[in-house]
Design a protein around this motif. Structure first.
Motif, mmCIF file in Angstrom:
data_model
loop_
_atom_site.group_PDB
_atom_site.id
_atom_site.type_symbol
_atom_site.label_atom_id
_atom_site.label_comp_id
_atom_site.label_asym_id
_atom_site.label_seq_id
_atom_site.Cartn_x
_atom_site.Cartn_y
_atom_site.Cartn_z
ATOM 1 N N TYR A 189 0.869 -1.181 0.000
ATOM 2 C CA TYR A 189 0.000 0.000 0.000
ATOM 3 C C TYR A 189 0.908 1.234 0.000
ATOM 4 C CZ TYR A 189 -4.079 -2.880 1.162
ATOM 5 O OH TYR A 189 -5.092 -3.794 1.142
ATOM 6 N N GLU A 196 -7.271 3.845 1.493
ATOM 7 C CA GLU A 196 -8.092 2.624 1.457
ATOM 8 C C GLU A 196 -7.785 1.735 2.661
ATOM 9 O OE1 GLU A 196 -8.886 -1.310 -1.330
ATOM 10 O OE2 GLU A 196 -7.382 0.147 -1.938
ATOM 11 N N GLU A 248 -4.040 4.236 -1.915
ATOM 12 C CA GLU A 248 -3.995 2.913 -1.283
ATOM 13 C C GLU A 248 -3.916 3.031 0.239
ATOM 14 O OE1 GLU A 248 -1.788 0.334 -4.791
ATOM 15 O OE2 GLU A 248 -0.569 1.444 -3.350
#
Length: 82
Positions: free
Chosen positions: A48, A56, A53
């Motif tokens: 990530y 998220e 990302e």
């Protein structure tokens, strides 16, 4: 009256020793599996990398159980520092 013989003690000791070796082996195998699992988790969390990302991941952790989320956040923090 049957008294235990020296051979009885050897058999009991051997069985006891075998059980201890088996327990030790099982413990080592479990630890090895846990370390492999931890390494996989660290590697997956390191993937990530973009801001999207990471947002998220933060959103996922907001929905996770607090203890698990705290552990994962600590792993992420350590990998970002390293």
């Amino acid at each position: 009256m049957n008294l235990p013989t020296q051979e009885d003690h050897k058999t009991e000791h051997g069985a006891s020793l075998s059980l201890r070796w088996a327990a030790t082996r099982d413990d080592l195998l479990a630890r090895r599996a846990a370390r492999a699992s931890d390494k996989t988790l660290v590697r997956e969390l390191a993937s990530y990398t973009t801001p999207a990302e990471q947002l998220e991941l933060d959103a996922i952790l907001e929905r996770a159980e607090p203890e698990a989320a705290a552990e994962i956040r600590a792993i992420v923090q350590r990998s970002r520092v390293a």
